[in-house]
Design a protein around this motif. Structure first.
Motif, PDB file in Angstrom:
ATOM      1  N   VAL A   1       0.849  -1.186   0.000  1.00 40.91           N
ATOM      2  CA  VAL A   1       0.000   0.000   0.000  1.00 40.91           C
ATOM      3  C   VAL A   1       0.888   1.241   0.000  1.00 40.91           C
ATOM      4  O   VAL A   1       1.901   1.297   0.700  1.00 40.91           O
ATOM      5  CB  VAL A   1      -0.950   0.019   1.226  1.00 40.91           C
ATOM      6  CG1 VAL A   1      -0.191   0.019   2.535  1.00 40.91           C
ATOM      7  CG2 VAL A   1      -1.886   1.212   1.161  1.00 40.91           C
TER       8      VAL A   1
ATOM      9  N   ALA B   1       1.510   4.825   1.138  1.00 37.42           N
ATOM     10  CA  ALA B   1       1.035   5.634   2.260  1.00 37.42           C
ATOM     11  C   ALA B   1       0.255   6.854   1.791  1.00 37.42           C
ATOM     12  O   ALA B   1      -0.674   7.309   2.468  1.00 37.42           O
ATOM     13  CB  ALA B   1       2.220   6.076   3.126  1.00 37.42           C
TER      14      ALA B   1
ATOM     15  N   VAL C   1      -3.480   6.516   1.672  1.00 36.69           N
ATOM     16  CA  VAL C   1      -4.190   6.241   2.916  1.00 36.69           C
ATOM     17  C   VAL C   1      -4.103   7.400   3.903  1.00 36.69           C
ATOM     18  O   VAL C   1      -5.084   7.730   4.569  1.00 36.69           O
ATOM     19  CB  VAL C   1      -3.629   4.955   3.574  1.00 36.69           C
ATOM     20  CG1 VAL C   1      -4.255   4.717   4.937  1.00 36.69           C
ATOM     21  CG2 VAL C   1      -3.853   3.756   2.663  1.00 36.69           C
ATOM     22  N   LEU C   2      -2.937   8.025   4.006  1.00 32.35           N
ATOM     23  CA  LEU C   2      -2.686   9.008   5.064  1.00 32.35           C
ATOM     24  C   LEU C   2      -2.742  10.438   4.543  1.00 32.35           C
ATOM     25  O   LEU C   2      -2.385  10.720   3.398  1.00 32.35           O
ATOM     26  CB  LEU C   2      -1.316   8.754   5.698  1.00 32.35           C
ATOM     27  CG  LEU C   2      -1.117   7.374   6.318  1.00 32.35           C
ATOM     28  CD1 LEU C   2       0.325   7.198   6.771  1.00 32.35           C
ATOM     29  CD2 LEU C   2      -2.078   7.160   7.480  1.00 32.35           C
TER      30      LEU C   2
ATOM     31  N   GLY D   1     -12.615   1.125   5.312  1.00 33.20           N
ATOM     32  CA  GLY D   1     -11.554   1.932   5.894  1.00 33.20           C
ATOM     33  C   GLY D   1     -11.955   2.603   7.183  1.00 33.20           C
ATOM     34  O   GLY D   1     -13.136   2.643   7.549  1.00 33.20           O
TER      35      GLY D   1
ATOM     36  N   PHE E   1      -6.080   9.748   8.673  1.00 34.08           N
ATOM     37  CA  PHE E   1      -6.414   9.074   7.427  1.00 34.08           C
ATOM     38  C   PHE E   1      -7.173   9.993   6.474  1.00 34.08           C
ATOM     39  O   PHE E   1      -7.915  10.877   6.903  1.00 34.08           O
ATOM     40  CB  PHE E   1      -7.259   7.832   7.713  1.00 34.08           C
ATOM     41  CG  PHE E   1      -6.525   6.790   8.506  1.00 34.08           C
ATOM     42  CD1 PHE E   1      -5.727   5.858   7.869  1.00 34.08           C
ATOM     43  CD2 PHE E   1      -6.630   6.759   9.893  1.00 34.08           C
ATOM     44  CE1 PHE E   1      -5.043   4.890   8.603  1.00 34.08           C
ATOM     45  CE2 PHE E   1      -5.955   5.807  10.632  1.00 34.08           C
ATOM     46  CZ  PHE E   1      -5.157   4.864   9.991  1.00 34.08           C
TER      47      PHE E   1
ATOM     48  N   LEU F   1     -11.114   7.537   1.857  1.00 36.00           N
ATOM     49  CA  LEU F   1     -10.607   6.162   1.882  1.00 36.00           C
ATOM     50  C   LEU F   1     -11.548   5.142   1.237  1.00 36.00           C
ATOM     51  O   LEU F   1     -11.061   4.200   0.599  1.00 36.00           O
ATOM     52  CB  LEU F   1     -10.286   5.735   3.314  1.00 36.00           C
ATOM     53  CG  LEU F   1      -8.889   6.123   3.814  1.00 36.00           C
ATOM     54  CD1 LEU F   1      -8.610   5.450   5.142  1.00 36.00           C
ATOM     55  CD2 LEU F   1      -7.814   5.736   2.815  1.00 36.00           C
TER      56      LEU F   1
ATOM     57  N   LEU G   1      -9.522   2.789  -1.262  1.00 38.41           N
ATOM     58  CA  LEU G   1      -9.330   1.405  -0.842  1.00 38.41           C
ATOM     59  C   LEU G   1     -10.216   0.414  -1.594  1.00 38.41           C
ATOM     60  O   LEU G   1     -10.104  -0.791  -1.373  1.00 38.41           O
ATOM     61  CB  LEU G   1      -9.617   1.275   0.663  1.00 38.41           C
ATOM     62  CG  LEU G   1      -8.552   1.795   1.631  1.00 38.41           C
ATOM     63  CD1 LEU G   1      -9.044   1.648   3.065  1.00 38.41           C
ATOM     64  CD2 LEU G   1      -7.238   1.065   1.451  1.00 38.41           C
TER      65      LEU G   1
ATOM     66  N   LYS H   1      -5.492  -3.496   3.035  1.00 33.44           N
ATOM     67  CA  LYS H   1      -6.547  -3.153   3.993  1.00 33.44           C
ATOM     68  C   LYS H   1      -6.153  -3.594   5.403  1.00 33.44           C
ATOM     69  O   LYS H   1      -6.444  -2.896   6.382  1.00 33.44           O
ATOM     70  CB  LYS H   1      -7.866  -3.797   3.567  1.00 33.44           C
ATOM     71  CG  LYS H   1      -8.451  -3.192   2.290  1.00 33.44           C
ATOM     72  CD  LYS H   1      -9.761  -3.850   1.910  1.00 33.44           C
ATOM     73  CE  LYS H   1     -10.356  -3.229   0.658  1.00 33.44           C
ATOM     74  NZ  LYS H   1     -11.643  -3.855   0.274  1.00 33.44           N
TER      75      LYS H   1
ATOM     76  N   THR I   1      -3.813  -1.043   6.837  1.00 34.71           N
ATOM     77  CA  THR I   1      -4.541   0.174   7.198  1.00 34.71           C
ATOM     78  C   THR I   1      -5.367  -0.054   8.449  1.00 34.71           C
ATOM     79  O   THR I   1      -5.390   0.791   9.369  1.00 34.71           O
ATOM     80  CB  THR I   1      -5.445   0.601   6.027  1.00 34.71           C
ATOM     81  OG1 THR I   1      -4.664   0.702   4.828  1.00 34.71           O
ATOM     82  CG2 THR I   1      -6.102   1.935   6.314  1.00 34.71           C
ATOM     83  N   TRP I   2      -6.068  -1.177   8.529  1.00 42.46           N
ATOM     84  CA  TRP I   2      -6.876  -1.510   9.705  1.00 42.46           C
ATOM     85  C   TRP I   2      -6.003  -1.598  10.950  1.00 42.46           C
ATOM     86  O   TRP I   2      -6.357  -1.096  12.026  1.00 42.46           O
ATOM     87  CB  TRP I   2      -7.594  -2.838   9.482  1.00 42.46           C
ATOM     88  CG  TRP I   2      -8.448  -3.269  10.637  1.00 42.46           C
ATOM     89  CD1 TRP I   2      -9.767  -2.965  10.842  1.00 42.46           C
ATOM     90  CD2 TRP I   2      -8.052  -4.085  11.757  1.00 42.46           C
ATOM     91  NE1 TRP I   2     -10.216  -3.529  12.009  1.00 42.46           N
ATOM     92  CE2 TRP I   2      -9.174  -4.224  12.597  1.00 42.46           C
ATOM     93  CE3 TRP I   2      -6.857  -4.687  12.124  1.00 42.46           C
ATOM     94  CZ2 TRP I   2      -9.125  -4.944  13.790  1.00 42.46           C
ATOM     95  CZ3 TRP I   2      -6.798  -5.412  13.311  1.00 42.46           C
ATOM     96  CH2 TRP I   2      -7.939  -5.534  14.120  1.00 42.46           C
TER      97      TRP I   2
ATOM     98  N   ASP J   1      -4.862   1.788  12.140  1.00 42.43           N
ATOM     99  CA  ASP J   1      -5.994   2.443  12.803  1.00 42.43           C
ATOM    100  C   ASP J   1      -6.160   1.918  14.228  1.00 42.43           C
ATOM    101  O   ASP J   1      -6.323   2.701  15.172  1.00 42.43           O
ATOM    102  CB  ASP J   1      -7.261   2.209  11.985  1.00 42.43           C
ATOM    103  CG  ASP J   1      -8.491   2.812  12.623  1.00 42.43           C
ATOM    104  OD1 ASP J   1      -8.447   3.988  13.029  1.00 42.43           O
ATOM    105  OD2 ASP J   1      -9.515   2.099  12.727  1.00 42.43           O
TER     106      ASP J   1
END
Length: 262
Positions: A107, A109, A112-113, A220, A227, A231, A235, A243, A246-247, A250
């Motif tokens: 992934v 970054a 996602v971020l 997400g 984040f 998302l 995603l 995923k 990312t999960w 989180d």
């Protein structure tokens, strides 16, 4: 043997049971499902003080079960893939530098971020012109991360780890042609044939977690400023491993919020 309870998940337990029976070894199968991850991820992140590799929950449960049967040390195969050519997909071609970085990290970054940090510098010491020293990266970066994950998960169950392959080095270069023609870890396969006087060498398959199934409908994290707000869109076509990462990040952020990470 660890087996995952999910439709279509790889299950090596029948083959492992057959080999164990042939050579007179007791055999146990541990079945792992997503609720197991929900039950143990937080404690393992507290022990590690970092997000987890997806292998850590099943490793912890396997070590816990082994300890209940009187096992104090688990012998693991760490180093076999990175040293002996087990990661045949990552060794499948002469990668360009950027292509390998994209393939390895699962992934980006930035997808996602809100404030991503570029991870490319971790790969730079292995850059070779426009390409990359894949074997060096796998041995010195990937391998160290796997060792850390195994030690955290198995150690949390109060079981010691023995990793004999980590003590070995190759005297010659890997024969990439053999690996790319369907013989990953060919040296270890040859040793297996000699030790056990058999041509029935187990097929090398990745120890894949069924994250694609578990995270199929996950859109997400929501409500966290770290984040991106879009998302669900970024995603939508992401892999299960992306995923999971990312999960897990989180979940780790929530631990930090509660001050329960130490």
């Amino acid at each position: 043997t660890i087996a995952f309870d999910a439709p279509g998940a790889i299950d090596e337990s029948p083959a492992a049971a057959a080999f164990a029976e042939r050579w007179g070894h007791p055999h146990h199968t541990l079945r792992v499902c997503w609720p197991d991850y929900l039950a143990h991820t937080a404690d393992l992140m507290r022990a590690k003080q970092a997000p987890l590799h997806a292998i850590e929950v099943p490793l912890y449960l396997a070590a816990h079960q082994a300890r209940a049967t009187g096992v104090n040390t688990l012998v693991v195969g760490n180093g076999a893939d990175s040293t002996f050519g087990g990661m045949d997909k990552l060794l499948s071609c002469d990668w360009g530098f950027e292509a390998f970085v994209d393939r390895y990290r699962f992934v980006d970054a930035a997808d996602v971020l809100r404030h991503p940090v570029d991870t490319t510098p971790a790969f730079e010491p292995f850059r070779r012109g426009d390409g990359i020293d894949v074997q060096g990266f796998l041995h010195r970066v990937h391998g160290q991360g796997i060792v850390q994950s195994f030690e955290n998960a198995i150690g949390a169950a109060r079981v010691a780890v023995s990793a004999p392959y980590e003590q070995l080095e190759l005297a010659d270069e890997l024969d990439l042609e053999r690996i790319r023609n369907g013989e990953p870890k060919y040296l270890l396969q040859d040793i297996f044939r000699t030790l056990y006087d058999t041509d029935q060498v187990p097929t090398k398959v990745p120890f894949a977690r069924p994250t694609d199934i578990w995270f199929r409908d996950w859109e997400g994290p929501t409500g966290r400023e770290e984040f991106r707000s879009d998302l669900p869109e970024t995603l939508r076509d992401a892999s299960g491993e992306a995923k999971w990462l990312t999960w897990c990040l989180d979940a780790f952020c929530h631990l930090l919020d509660r001050g329960t990470h130490a």
